[in-house]
Design a protein around this motif. Structure first.
Motif, PDB file in Angstrom:
ATOM      1  N   ASN A 105     -14.699  -1.586  -2.395  1.00 52.27           N
ATOM      2  CA  ASN A 105     -14.422  -2.041  -3.758  1.00 52.27           C
ATOM      3  C   ASN A 105     -15.364  -3.162  -4.176  1.00 52.27           C
ATOM      4  N   LYS A 178      -6.770  -9.977  -9.638  1.00 53.89           N
ATOM      5  CA  LYS A 178      -5.783  -9.242  -8.861  1.00 53.89           C
ATOM      6  C   LYS A 178      -5.195  -8.104  -9.689  1.00 53.89           C
ATOM      7  N   SER A 182      -5.756  -2.695  -9.839  1.00 61.42           N
ATOM      8  CA  SER A 182      -5.073  -1.433 -10.074  1.00 61.42           C
ATOM      9  C   SER A 182      -5.867  -0.519 -11.008  1.00 61.42           C
ATOM     10  N   THR A 183      -6.660  -1.095 -11.899  1.00 58.11           N
ATOM     11  CA  THR A 183      -7.494  -0.311 -12.815  1.00 58.11           C
ATOM     12  C   THR A 183      -8.908  -0.900 -12.820  1.00 58.11           C
ATOM     13  N   ARG A 272      -2.351   0.874   7.747  1.00 58.45           N
ATOM     14  CA  ARG A 272      -2.684   0.019   6.602  1.00 58.45           C
ATOM     15  C   ARG A 272      -3.866   0.578   5.818  1.00 58.45           C
ATOM     16  N   SER A 275      -2.650   3.355   3.640  1.00 57.90           N
ATOM     17  CA  SER A 275      -1.896   2.810   2.502  1.00 57.90           C
ATOM     18  C   SER A 275      -2.837   2.252   1.443  1.00 57.90           C
ATOM     19  N   TRP A 276      -3.883   1.577   1.879  1.00 59.27           N
ATOM     20  CA  TRP A 276      -4.856   0.996   0.936  1.00 59.27           C
ATOM     21  C   TRP A 276      -5.477   2.106   0.081  1.00 59.27           C
ATOM     22  N   ARG A 278      -4.467   5.158  -0.447  1.00 53.21           N
ATOM     23  CA  ARG A 278      -3.496   5.889  -1.281  1.00 53.21           C
ATOM     24  C   ARG A 278      -3.222   5.170  -2.596  1.00 53.21           C
ATOM     25  N   ARG A 279      -3.369   3.858  -2.595  1.00 46.47           N
ATOM     26  CA  ARG A 279      -3.113   3.105  -3.824  1.00 46.47           C
ATOM     27  C   ARG A 279      -4.211   3.309  -4.873  1.00 46.47           C
ATOM     28  N   ASP A 280      -5.320   3.894  -4.470  1.00 47.66           N
ATOM     29  CA  ASP A 280      -6.456   4.084  -5.372  1.00 47.66           C
ATOM     30  C   ASP A 280      -6.561   5.566  -5.733  1.00 47.66           C
ATOM     31  N   ALA A 281      -6.220   5.876  -6.974  1.00 46.18           N
ATOM     32  CA  ALA A 281      -6.163   7.274  -7.416  1.00 46.18           C
ATOM     33  C   ALA A 281      -7.540   7.932  -7.489  1.00 46.18           C
TER      34      ALA A 281
END
Length: 308
Positions: A105, A178, A182-183, A272, A275-276, A278-281
């Motif tokens: 990222n 932060k 998410s976007t 982890r 999970s990281w 998966r949070r990013d579409a």
């Protein structure tokens, strides 16, 4: 190629490197590593770094700093973007591979970091203030300067409070950044792929990998790092596999206990990582059970062509 950067991500031991190597060979390019611990020289066995003489293509962004040197996502951002720009100027594909989602990222998204790096004078001053005045004082200071960020940071998380204060010094808002995770806004168009497999098989591969690391001489590697000046409080020394062997060498653990802790820590880290991602579409998921690296590379190319 519909994207300026192709990313092959996923949990440890899932087969990212072999897939990226296969793609790089087909495309005539290099692989840019996105691994927070492979940046360190001398940390080879414990980070599963492909030996130089076994690399089918060049691997960049590895072995770039000493384990005694502090490194960060901000520094990685600078180094990775320089190479991505270099690739584009040459008309080559920029191919990233790794499991450190924050580094991916940092390189590709509009993420901004405070100008200070690690133990600079400003950070030392904040740390000294925290030591003398306490966590609550630091949080109140942040609340005065950046109330929005103070609301999303726990008062006892001094490290994050200091980071938010540094960002405020640079005219940045920790809370806004932060929220932007998410976007995120991309600095480079990308296609991102995450490899996954049956959890039991992944854990079996992780355990086997740890056993192989021990056989290859992980203990001697850590001893050598200590001789070279590795400090037990450094970032590098906290890597899974290294911190446990350090505890073994200090007599805190038996070798068997250290090995089991490495395996457990690696399995938890893989969870982890999943999970990281998966949070990013933006990630395209590829189940690699039963697939060879070539098969997985074929699937990546099929998805790329379908997006064109």
């Amino acid at each position: 190629m519909p994207a300026h950067v192709i990313v092959i991500a996923g949990p440890t031991a899932v087969g990212k490197s072999a897939t990226a190597d296969c793609l790089a060979q087909r495309w005539g390019t290099e692989v840019l590593s996105a691994d927070a611990m492979q940046v360190y020289t001398g940390m080879d066995i414990g980070t599963a770094k492909t030996p130089v003489d076994e690399r089918p293509v060049p691997l960049r962004l590895v072995d770039i700093v000493s384990p005694t040197t502090a490194y960060s996502a901000a520094l990685y951002q600078h180094d990775a973007r320089a190479l991505i720009d270099e690739k584009h100027q040459r008309g080559e594909v920029a191919l990233m591979c790794g499991g450190t989602g924050l580094y991916i990222n940092a390189a590709l998204d509009d993420m901004r970091f405070p100008s200070g790096e690690f133990e600079d004078e400003r950070r030392l001053a904040y740390q000294e203030l925290a030591s003398s005045m306490g966590a609550d004082y630091m949080h109140r200071l942040l609340a005065q300067r950046d109330p929005k960020s103070a609301e999303v940071i726990h008062p006892h998380n001094v490290r994050r409070v200091i980071r938010a204060l540094e960002m405020a010094d640079d005219g940045l808002c920790y809370a806004d950044q932060k929220a932007g995770f998410s976007t995120p806004k991309e600095c480079y168009p990308s296609m991102r792929f995450c490899l996954s497999m049956n959890r039991e098989e992944l854990y079996r591969r992780i355990d086997t990998r740890v056993d192989v690391m021990i056989e290859l001489g992980l203990v001697d590697e850590v001893k050598h790092l200590l001789e070279m000046g590795l400090q037990c409080d450094s970032t590098a020394s906290q890597a899974i596999g290294y911190k446990e062997i350090l505890q073994y060498l200090d007599g805190e653990l038996s070798l068997g206990e250290a090995i089991e802790l490495i395996k457990r820590g690696s399995r938890r880290y893989a969870k982890r990582q999943l999970s990281w991602f998966r949070r990013d579409a933006r990630y395209h998921w590829i189940e690699v059970d039963g697939l060879s690296a070539s098969d997985t590379a074929d699937e990546v190319q099929r998805l790329i062509e379908g997006a064109a």
